[in-house]
Scaffold this active site. Structure first.
Site, PDB file in Angstrom:
ATOM      1  N   SER A 196       8.717  27.517 -15.592  1.00  0.00           N
ATOM      2  CA  SER A 196       7.775  28.421 -16.212  1.00  0.00           C
ATOM      3  C   SER A 196       7.487  29.695 -15.410  1.00  0.00           C
ATOM      4  O   SER A 196       6.992  30.658 -15.975  1.00  0.00           O
ATOM      5  CB  SER A 196       6.448  27.686 -16.442  1.00  0.00           C
ATOM      6  OG  SER A 196       5.859  27.312 -15.222  1.00  0.00           O
ATOM      7  N   SER A 229       9.133  24.262 -12.127  1.00  0.00           N
ATOM      8  CA  SER A 229       8.812  25.621 -12.572  1.00  0.00           C
ATOM      9  C   SER A 229       9.009  26.720 -11.529  1.00  0.00           C
ATOM     10  O   SER A 229       8.937  27.897 -11.862  1.00  0.00           O
ATOM     11  CB  SER A 229       7.375  25.670 -13.096  1.00  0.00           C
ATOM     12  OG  SER A 229       7.325  25.108 -14.377  1.00  0.00           O
ATOM     13  N   LYS A 271       1.804  34.712 -10.097  1.00  0.00           N
ATOM     14  CA  LYS A 271       1.915  34.110 -11.433  1.00  0.00           C
ATOM     15  C   LYS A 271       0.543  34.122 -12.112  1.00  0.00           C
ATOM     16  O   LYS A 271      -0.476  33.897 -11.443  1.00  0.00           O
ATOM     17  CB  LYS A 271       2.434  32.670 -11.283  1.00  0.00           C
ATOM     18  CG  LYS A 271       2.809  31.979 -12.591  1.00  0.00           C
ATOM     19  CD  LYS A 271       3.389  30.584 -12.312  1.00  0.00           C
ATOM     20  CE  LYS A 271       3.781  29.837 -13.568  1.00  0.00           C
ATOM     21  NZ  LYS A 271       4.357  28.506 -13.278  1.00  0.00           N
TER      22      LYS A 271
END
Ligand SMILES: [Mg+2]
Ligand SMILES: [Zn+2]
Lengths: 494, 478, 102
Positions: free
Chosen positions: A154, A178, A79
């Site tokens: 997210s 997330s 990420k």
């Protein structure tokens, strides 16, 4: 079966027996990225050259007879809020668009030392604030099961990368859902470890008392392997758990038939899709058949979790994001004096959701409001933790839905922040309590996208999560596809 | 109406650690800009703080030295504000639960005891340094930032408003500085910014219990500046009050050039620091055992030393204060005193000729081997050399480190005494200087000094001056 | 009683150093009022004798020894600087009336 379709466990075996090389494995994923990425757009930065370089280094070491870690040569995606030295790390924000960290996050250091080729940095909601990956300053990632739907967020990019076979493993971060929410929307395993289990050093902070890095994988064993590699004490993170990590893989194999599982009774199921409840009950039935005891469990004060979370997380965020002021790094908005340089940089550098949270947080901490908002929320957090402690006196594990609904349409909630926040409602309280929580695929919704089951354990009992999840994995419906079919529209998605 | 001045101080001092409070960057002063920096002290995204154990020990040590009550559990908070020298846009500090509460310092001002109480002692991190393109912050087109200092451990000491004048504030700071130097917590170098002081000052009608509106005075870069600035500010406020005006709460800068305080900005409705507990650091938990250990390891305090110097050595006020203020000189005195028991004489030599020689040579306080010092004093006491020879020898010993007895025999400096040797010299001088003799006889004492000088010169400076004096008088009168 | 955030938008944006357009301010006022209304539901819970939780961790803080380690090279320190002058970060001057902090 192509290499990218194999489990990490299998890839690791094939490489250590030297049936395939890491370069071959890595190339297979890179090819898959070329095939799928244009339709889903999971990556902010691609690093194929870096990946192949690491892969061939691992291959050389292996042919020299060096003893390597099981995950050596297995590629992964990370990420884009996890710092990578010399490699742009953007948090999907304009304010960090050109930021190049001069250091590696602890997890990245471990990954490099292990020899895991890095495929790229994945898309996300800006500063991890969001539940759909629509808040990326760059582009929206699409749900591979239905390109008109969001992948969740997210950590949407990481979830999509793994579920489409663009990466065998990926790292995300979970502040209030997330990892688990996108794992549920995309149909894969996503773990939020116990707070303190994986070092946060180098993870760009959203809400420090809640942020945790965690793995995405296609099955519990792969997930356990990656957690095992990354979990452990880090002297650079004061909140890092001092104990060594156990061998999660062997813990997973141990049968634990006598475990007592609580099925979570929600006080209010407003906005819950009925199929979600069915899926959870189906999973409970499956586990009962496997010999687990199932009973209802209540966490009476978790209803207040959402309120507490949307005060605590923005408060910490407002402070953590103060540093983006155009002085040391990142976007600079100009201005002829200090004050307007700060305000312009931040006003133009942050997107709308980030600004909303900074505003709420600044307000909740400001003079005259602190006691009623922030302090009160921290006290509610104490009550929520107490609920969990009580529940774990009676139960070894808690299960419930991972999300109230399956993936929603792109744009559907984009203009209604409160609606968007509600899509994390199942995930938030585990984060507030600091307990480990895993999202596991629990069948399909009639709309053709996956549903997820959330499993929650007491602190530092991740092994138990893998153990129970493995029953679910072994009993998965052979009729249902594990991955989305690659039937993308002619001519691309956009 | 008569007004009294009420002053409270906030002192920041850098703790003497090798590395910063939350990262391993060096704390050394005067390095090239931005070279003592890492992801943590630059506040790079993703970096995290970790306590420096030594900084915490030094903070506790300082607190103990100031009789402040060390808290078993304290906490770090974030103080949020935007300023370019603050890399994270918050300072990690202690707000609600400081590491130590209360405490006091005993002073003696004009022979009167004075107790100054402390509010609290807490630990926090230092900010970076701004260099302005113009002469001051205001009116500069731009500034340059150096983060070398950012993250150095700071101890903040807050007093109660117990001080009544600029002079008291200075005397308090001098004593505080000495206390902290003694404790080893800080080197307290004001010129390097490792000790800084801000003051809150207000006036109230004498006898009133209510505090007046205060001004905060900053930018005082020496103890002398503190005294002058506070006296100036007190007078400024007094004039306003006397003429019927009222004080507004504000921050003032002391202007060292103009010797005035300049109001910087109105404090009203300004800072909202949005303090909250630092989530990246766990509470600071100390064990009684650790605190006891640090307490046991505390060196003697200046007050204890003063008492001991007075009682053990019978020293006077001046010497006591010199040997306390100049700790290594005092230590040297005690070292020589182990083998030389005429402490009064020793103290006179050390604060006189020895100190003079130290300044001349720039050597450290223990430059001369104590045994050699003792040897020199014994030679003098036994009448083997006279005082002026002793002084000369001391100067020479400082450079060569030679033994004084050896120098005496090598250079033939032994004192000349006894009638046999001295009388011929005395008689010769009397014979050669009849005018001076007459002057002396007519009552001019000065003339005797002149004759003494002549005799000493004849002896090459080695004659016993007491004896010469006696012989001269006797011979002239004869 | 619903919360009206509109009166606070200006002040909070200034505290947070966020330049907002008029349109942003209007939109934000409405959205933040709704969010705070929801968050405010936590007031229903009695927390009189409850200690706040700022950390969910129940082990002592990590400490390090006072040893000097390596710092970043000057180039790395300054590699991301938007405005640099020689070996320093450069910032514009402070407005004559703007500053209210430090
Ligand atoms: Mg302070
Ligand atoms: Zn540093």
């Amino acid at each position: 079966m192509k290499l990218y379709q194999k489990t990490v466990f299998e890839l690791s075996r094939l490489m250590s027996s030297r049936e395939v090389s890491s370069v071959e494995v890595t190339q297979s994923f890179l090819d898959r990225i070329e095939e799928v990425e244009p339709f889903v757009r999971a990556f902010i930065t691609h690093t194929p050259a870096m990946a192949l370089e690491t892969a061939s280094l691992v291959d050389r070491k292996r042919s020299n007879g060096e003893k390597l870690q099981p995950l050596a040569g297995v590629p992964l995606a990370i990420k884009d809020n996890i710092s990578t030295e010399g490699l742009r790390t953007t948090c999907a924000s304009k304010i960090l668009e050109n930021y190049i960290p001069p250091y590696d996050a602890t997890v990245v250091e471990i990954i490099k030392k292990t020899g895991m080729p890095l495929l790229g940095k994945t898309n996300m909601d800006e500063f991890a604030m969001g539940s759909s990956t629509e808040n990326s300053a760059f582009f929206t990632t699409r749900n591979p099961w239905d390109l008109e739907k969001v992948p969740g967020g997210s950590s949407g990019g990481s979830a999509v990368a793994v579920s489409t076979g663009m990466a065998p493993l990926a790292l995300g971060s979970d502040t209030g859902g997330s990892i688990r929410q996108p794992a549920s929307f995309c149909g894969l395993y996503g773990l939020r470890p116990t707070y303190g289990r994986i070092s946060r050093y180098g993870l760009i902070a959203f809400a420090s008392s809640l942020d945790q890095i965690g793995p995405f994988a296609m099955n519990p064993a792969d997930c356990a392997m990656l957690l095992g590699l990354l979990a452990g004490h880090d002297p650079r993170d004061s909140t890092s758990y001092p104990e060594k990590a156990p061998d999660y893989l062997s813990a997973m194999e141990n049968r634990n038939d006598k475990l007592k599982i609580g099925i979570l009774k929600h006080n209010s199921e407003n906005g819950f899709d009925p199929e979600v409840k069915d899926a959870v009950n189906r999973m409970a039935g499956l586990l009962e058949k496997e010999g687990f005891t199932i009973d209802q469990v209540e966490l009476p004060r978790t209803d207040y979790g959402l309120g507490a979370y949307y005060l605590i997380a923005p408060s910490e965020a407002s402070s953590n994001l103060g540093r983006y002021d155009g002085v040391r790094y990142g976007y600079n908005g100009g201005g002829d004096n200090l004050e307007n340089m700060f305000s312009r940089t931040r006003g133009a550098g942050f997107g709308p959701e980030v600004k909303r949270r900074i505003m709420i947080g600044t307000y909740a901490l400001s003079a005259g409001y602190y006691d009623a908002y922030y302090l009160k929320a921290m006290k509610v957090r104490t009550l929520i933790r107490q609920d969990y402690k009580e529940a774990f006196k009676k139960f070894d594990l808690i299960i419930g839905p991972a999300t109230p609904t399956p993936a929603f349409r792109i744009g559907e909630k984009a203009d209604d922040p409160l609606e968007m926040y509600l899509s994390d409602v199942c995930n938030i309280t585990d984060a507030l309590a600091g307990v480990p929580s895993l999202s596991a695929p629990a069948g399909m919704h009639s709309n053709g996208t996956p549903l997820g089951l959330q499993l929650t354990a007491p602190p530092f009992c991740e092994g138990r999560l893998f153990n129970v999840a493995n029953y679910i994995y072994r009993n998965r419906d052979p009729q249902l596809p594990e991955r989305p079919a690659v039937r993308f529209p002619e001519g691309g998605a956009e | 109406m008569e007004y009294e001045v009420v002053i409270g101080l906030e002192i920041h001092l850098e703790l003497q650690t090798q590395s910063k409070l939350f990262c391993s960057c060096s704390t050394s002063f005067g390095k090239e800009p931005n070279t003592n920096c890492c992801p943590v002290c630059l506040g790079l995204p993703g970096s995290l703080p970790v306590f420096n154990r030594k900084a915490i020990e030094l903070a506790v040590t300082a607190a103990l030295a100031l009789s402040s009550e060390v808290q078993l559990s304290s906490r770090f908070d974030r103080k949020n504000y935007h300023y370019p020298d603050l890399p994270k846009a918050y300072q990690v500090s202690q707000y609600e639960k400081p590491v130590a509460l209360g405490g006091c310092l005993k002073l003696e001002i004009d022979n009167e005891p004075k107790l100054v109480n402390l509010e609290r002692v807490h630990l926090e991190e230092e900010a970076g340094k701004l260099i302005h393109s113009g002469v001051s912050i205001l009116g500069s087109d731009y500034s340059l930032v150096d983060y070398n200092r950012a993250g150095i451990p700071l101890l903040e000491i807050v007093t109660k408003p117990d001080l009544c004048s600029g002079r008291e504030a200075r005397l308090f700071l001098e004593e505080l500085r000495m206390m902290l130097l003694y404790s080893g917590a800080s080197d307290c170098k004001m010129e390097e910014g490792s000790l800084r002081c801000d003051a809150n000052i207000s006036l109230r009608p004498r006898g009133s219990e209510v505090l007046g509106t205060k001004a905060e005075v900053k930018n005082m870069n020496s103890f002398r500046a503190v005294e002058m600035a506070l006296n100036y500010e007190a007078e400024r406020q007094r004039q306003i009050l006397v003429s019927g005006g009222s004080i507004i709460q504000q921050t003032c800068h002391w202007d060292e050039e103009e010797k005035i305080t300049i109001p910087l900005r109105s404090k009203e409705g300004s800072s909202d620091y949005r303090y909250f507990p630092e989530p990246d650091l766990l509470p600071l938990l100390l064990e009684e055992k650790e605190i006891r250990k640090l307490k046991a390891g505390l060196p003697e305090s200046p007050a204890e030393r003063r008492l001991r110097l007075r009682e053990e050595y019978g020293l006077g006020k001046r010497e006591v204060s010199l040997f306390t203020a100049n700790r290594s000189l005092g230590d040297y005195f005690e070292k020589v005193g182990l083998k030389y028991k005429d402490y009064g004489n020793l103290a006179r030599w050390i604060q006189g000729d020895y100190l003079y020689q130290l300044r001349e040579t720039g050597k450290s306080e223990d430059a001369l081997e104590p045994d050699k010092f003792v040897e020199l004093l014994v030679l003098l006491d036994n009448g083997d050399i006279n005082r002026s020879v002793a002084k000369e020898l001391l100067a020479e010993m400082m450079i060569s480190g030679e033994s004084p007895s050896r120098l005496v025999s090598e250079k033939g400096l032994k004192q000349i005494s006894g009638q046999d040797q001295l009388l011929p010299l005395v008689e010769k001088v009397i014979a050669e200087n009849p005018d001076a003799v007459n002057n002396y006889l007519s009552g001019k004492e000065k003339a005797l000094k002149f004759l003494m000088g002549k005799v000493m010169a004849q002896s090459g400076g080695r004659a016993d001056p007491g004896e010469v004096n006696k012989l001269l008088k006797n011979k002239i009168v004869e | 009683m619903a919360i009206d955030f509109s009166k606070d938008v200006e002040h909070v944006a200034k505290l947070a150093r966020l330049e907002l357009t008029t349109e942003e301010k209007e939109k934000m006022a409405g959205q933040l009022s709704d969010i705070l209304d929801t968050a405010r539901r936590i007031q229903e819970l009695n927390t009189d004798a409850v200690e706040p939780t700022s950390h969910v961790i129940e082990f002592p803080a990590t400490m390090r020894d006072d040893l000097v380690g390596e710092s970043l090279t000057l180039n790395r320190v300054l590699q991301n600087a938007p405005m640099r002058e020689k070996d320093f970060f450069r910032v514009p001057g402070i407005a004559k009336n703007g500053n209210d902090e430090q």
